[in-house]
Design a protein around this motif. Structure first.
Motif, PDB file in Angstrom:
ATOM      1  N   ASP A  54      -8.821  20.379   7.735  1.00  0.00           N
ATOM      2  CA  ASP A  54      -8.022  19.936   8.877  1.00  0.00           C
ATOM      3  C   ASP A  54      -8.210  20.936  10.011  1.00  0.00           C
ATOM      4  O   ASP A  54      -7.676  22.050   9.958  1.00  0.00           O
ATOM      5  CB  ASP A  54      -6.539  19.839   8.491  1.00  0.00           C
ATOM      6  CG  ASP A  54      -5.679  19.220   9.586  1.00  0.00           C
ATOM      7  OD1 ASP A  54      -6.199  19.016  10.703  1.00  0.00           O
ATOM      8  OD2 ASP A  54      -4.501  18.937   9.334  1.00  0.00           O
ATOM      9  N   GLY A  55      -8.968  20.540  11.020  1.00  0.00           N
ATOM     10  CA  GLY A  55      -9.253  21.441  12.127  1.00  0.00           C
ATOM     11  C   GLY A  55      -8.051  21.754  12.992  1.00  0.00           C
ATOM     12  O   GLY A  55      -8.115  22.627  13.853  1.00  0.00           O
ATOM     13  N   ARG A  56      -6.939  21.045  12.770  1.00  0.00           N
ATOM     14  CA  ARG A  56      -5.743  21.282  13.563  1.00  0.00           C
ATOM     15  C   ARG A  56      -4.822  22.320  12.929  1.00  0.00           C
ATOM     16  O   ARG A  56      -3.704  22.508  13.394  1.00  0.00           O
ATOM     17  CB  ARG A  56      -4.975  19.966  13.738  1.00  0.00           C
ATOM     18  CG  ARG A  56      -5.751  18.887  14.478  1.00  0.00           C
ATOM     19  CD  ARG A  56      -4.992  17.586  14.482  1.00  0.00           C
ATOM     20  NE  ARG A  56      -4.793  17.077  13.123  1.00  0.00           N
ATOM     21  CZ  ARG A  56      -4.085  15.997  12.832  1.00  0.00           C
ATOM     22  NH1 ARG A  56      -3.523  15.300  13.798  1.00  0.00           N
ATOM     23  NH2 ARG A  56      -3.945  15.593  11.588  1.00  0.00           N
ATOM     24  N   ARG A  57      -5.291  22.995  11.902  1.00  0.00           N
ATOM     25  CA  ARG A  57      -4.437  23.968  11.239  1.00  0.00           C
ATOM     26  C   ARG A  57      -5.262  25.179  10.836  1.00  0.00           C
ATOM     27  O   ARG A  57      -6.452  25.076  10.534  1.00  0.00           O
ATOM     28  CB  ARG A  57      -3.771  23.355  10.002  1.00  0.00           C
ATOM     29  CG  ARG A  57      -2.771  24.284   9.335  1.00  0.00           C
ATOM     30  CD  ARG A  57      -1.898  23.561   8.324  1.00  0.00           C
ATOM     31  NE  ARG A  57      -2.626  23.230   7.110  1.00  0.00           N
ATOM     32  CZ  ARG A  57      -2.024  22.876   5.972  1.00  0.00           C
ATOM     33  NH1 ARG A  57      -0.702  22.805   5.922  1.00  0.00           N
ATOM     34  NH2 ARG A  57      -2.731  22.571   4.908  1.00  0.00           N
ATOM     35  N   VAL A  58      -4.624  26.332  10.856  1.00  0.00           N
ATOM     36  CA  VAL A  58      -5.257  27.558  10.386  1.00  0.00           C
ATOM     37  C   VAL A  58      -4.361  28.192   9.338  1.00  0.00           C
ATOM     38  O   VAL A  58      -3.147  27.961   9.301  1.00  0.00           O
ATOM     39  CB  VAL A  58      -5.499  28.562  11.539  1.00  0.00           C
ATOM     40  CG1 VAL A  58      -6.447  27.990  12.571  1.00  0.00           C
ATOM     41  CG2 VAL A  58      -4.187  28.980  12.182  1.00  0.00           C
ATOM     42  N   PHE A  59      -4.984  28.984   8.486  1.00  0.00           N
ATOM     43  CA  PHE A  59      -4.254  29.747   7.482  1.00  0.00           C
ATOM     44  C   PHE A  59      -4.247  31.219   7.892  1.00  0.00           C
ATOM     45  O   PHE A  59      -5.150  31.691   8.589  1.00  0.00           O
ATOM     46  CB  PHE A  59      -4.891  29.590   6.098  1.00  0.00           C
ATOM     47  CG  PHE A  59      -4.814  28.192   5.544  1.00  0.00           C
ATOM     48  CD1 PHE A  59      -3.597  27.655   5.170  1.00  0.00           C
ATOM     49  CD2 PHE A  59      -5.960  27.429   5.390  1.00  0.00           C
ATOM     50  CE1 PHE A  59      -3.515  26.364   4.655  1.00  0.00           C
ATOM     51  CE2 PHE A  59      -5.890  26.138   4.878  1.00  0.00           C
ATOM     52  CZ  PHE A  59      -4.665  25.606   4.511  1.00  0.00           C
ATOM     53  N   ILE A  60      -3.239  31.933   7.441  1.00  0.00           N
ATOM     54  CA  ILE A  60      -3.114  33.361   7.702  1.00  0.00           C
ATOM     55  C   ILE A  60      -3.301  34.100   6.389  1.00  0.00           C
ATOM     56  O   ILE A  60      -2.729  33.719   5.357  1.00  0.00           O
ATOM     57  CB  ILE A  60      -1.743  33.712   8.314  1.00  0.00           C
ATOM     58  CG1 ILE A  60      -1.486  32.844   9.551  1.00  0.00           C
ATOM     59  CG2 ILE A  60      -1.683  35.184   8.669  1.00  0.00           C
ATOM     60  CD1 ILE A  60      -2.467  33.061  10.676  1.00  0.00           C
ATOM     61  N   ALA A  61      -4.099  35.160   6.406  1.00  0.00           N
ATOM     62  CA  ALA A  61      -4.357  35.943   5.201  1.00  0.00           C
ATOM     63  C   ALA A  61      -4.400  37.421   5.551  1.00  0.00           C
ATOM     64  O   ALA A  61      -4.692  37.806   6.686  1.00  0.00           O
ATOM     65  CB  ALA A  61      -5.676  35.515   4.551  1.00  0.00           C
ATOM     66  N   LEU A  62      -4.103  38.259   4.568  1.00  0.00           N
ATOM     67  CA  LEU A  62      -4.208  39.695   4.761  1.00  0.00           C
ATOM     68  C   LEU A  62      -5.664  40.096   4.945  1.00  0.00           C
ATOM     69  O   LEU A  62      -6.555  39.573   4.271  1.00  0.00           O
ATOM     70  CB  LEU A  62      -3.649  40.440   3.546  1.00  0.00           C
ATOM     71  CG  LEU A  62      -2.135  40.618   3.422  1.00  0.00           C
ATOM     72  CD1 LEU A  62      -1.823  41.303   2.100  1.00  0.00           C
ATOM     73  CD2 LEU A  62      -1.569  41.417   4.583  1.00  0.00           C
ATOM     74  N   ALA A  63      -5.896  41.011   5.858  1.00  0.00           N
ATOM     75  CA  ALA A  63      -7.219  41.612   5.947  1.00  0.00           C
ATOM     76  C   ALA A  63      -7.448  42.483   4.714  1.00  0.00           C
ATOM     77  O   ALA A  63      -6.498  42.960   4.090  1.00  0.00           O
ATOM     78  CB  ALA A  63      -7.334  42.445   7.220  1.00  0.00           C
TER      79      ALA A  63
END
Length: 339
Positions: free
Chosen positions: A310-319
């Protein structure tokens, strides 16, 4: 900026101004079911010259024709078919023209708005109260981002307090004119995330070395065991939450730490974390959480990952470095507690 217009007096021949020069920064509002007279006092209180109010359907043409605009205040609490294209157009023009943008989203649109956020002077708010909106207007007028701080609104001082009083009726105006539906207060329970999709990650099976015995395999597995588990991290988060049952909760607001712990737990469980889910984990108003997400991203502690489905959403993750640092902190804190 507005130019001086004048005419020559028929008797004296002297130029008489028709309108005074207005040096205030310009503000264009994009919103449905909202009238300029209702927003004019708000714009004036924030030090802006209101260019007008444009409906979302007319916004693409208005943005193309607008010769100059310092700030755009865009209300998008509900999903519409053209919203994604409009957000991309707005952010593109903001980057090209150095324009400040205030995106006022709702829980229904915050994922899309965050995914489209690109401009250095764009602020993303989610169901803000009047003080948060006032702070955003002050920051946009000064063309600087709001500082990601727990008490960032209070630090605006007397000027922000005065502006907040001026826009006291704005929240009621928005409710009456936009007829937006407010969702119930999100639960801070750290159970399964409804909005997140399960990860398709599949770990590689551990292969025993040739000639290894059962005893050596057990020792190897013990050494390879993770220093911390997701359940332990979530237990720590729950322990932090129950402080509010005994002491005032606003004394211990620490959204950055709570979000990083939540991301660590998700990382250990191979889960993906959406923006809205992370806002809930922060246990603070969503606008404050969004500012912290941007601060953590700017500092390189968390990363954005596009949703491949889904190009309308992003996920957040720890570096990676942040995840390693948190793991080392858990090990160090265990040694201190065990001493």
């Amino acid at each position: 900026m507005m130019e001086d217009f004048s005419y020559a007096h028929p008797l004296t021949g002297q130029a008489t101004p028709l309108a005074p020069r207005d040096e205030r920064a310009s503000l264009l509002v994009i919103a449905d079911r909202m009238d300029a007279p209702d927003l004019a006092p708000v714009a004036a209180a924030a030090g802006f010259r209101l260019l007008g109010v444009t409906a979302l359907a007319d916004a693409p043409v208005r943005l193309d024709l607008q010769a100059q605009c310092d700030t755009v205040l865009f209300f998008c609490p509900a999903m519409t078919p053209l919203l994604e294209r409009l957000l991309v157009q707005l952010e593109t023009q903001a980057i090209q023209n150095g324009m400040a943008v205030i995106l006022v989203a709702g829980w229904e649109t915050v994922e899309l708005a965050f995914a489209c956020l690109r401009g250095p002077h764009t602020q993303l708010l989610c169901d803000p109260d009047r003080t948060e909106l006032a702070a955003a207007l002050v920051a946009a007028g000064e063309h600087r981002p709001v500082v990601g701080h727990v008490h960032e609104v209070d630090r605006e001082g007397a000027r922000l307090q005065q502006l907040s009083e001026e826009v006291g009726g704005l929240a009621r105006t928005l409710d009456a004119l936009t007829e937006r539906t407010r969702m119930a207060t999100p639960s801070f329970d750290l159970g399964p995330r409804i909005s997140d999709r399960p990860s398709d990650y599949i770990g590689m099976p551990a292969l025993a070395p040739i000639g290894a015995t059962v005893g050596s395999l057990a020792q190897t597995a013990e050494k390879a065991a993770p220093a911390i588990t997701a359940a332990q991290v979530r237990d720590l988060l729950r322990a932090r939450r129950i402080r509010a049952d005994f002491l005032p909760g606003d004394l211990f607001a620490d959204p950055a730490w709570d979000m990083m712990l939540d991301l660590l737990a998700a990382r250990l469980d191979h889960e993906r974390v959406s923006v809205s889910s992370l806002c809930i984990a922060a246990a603070v108003p969503p606008t404050t959480a969004l500012r912290w997400i941007r601060t953590l991203t700017d500092k390189g502690l968390v990363e954005r990952h596009a949703d491949p489905h889904d190009g309308r959403r992003v996920f957040i993750a720890l570096a990676q470095e942040a995840a390693d640092a948190l793991t080392r902190w858990f090990g160090a804190s265990r040694r201190l507690l065990g001493a």
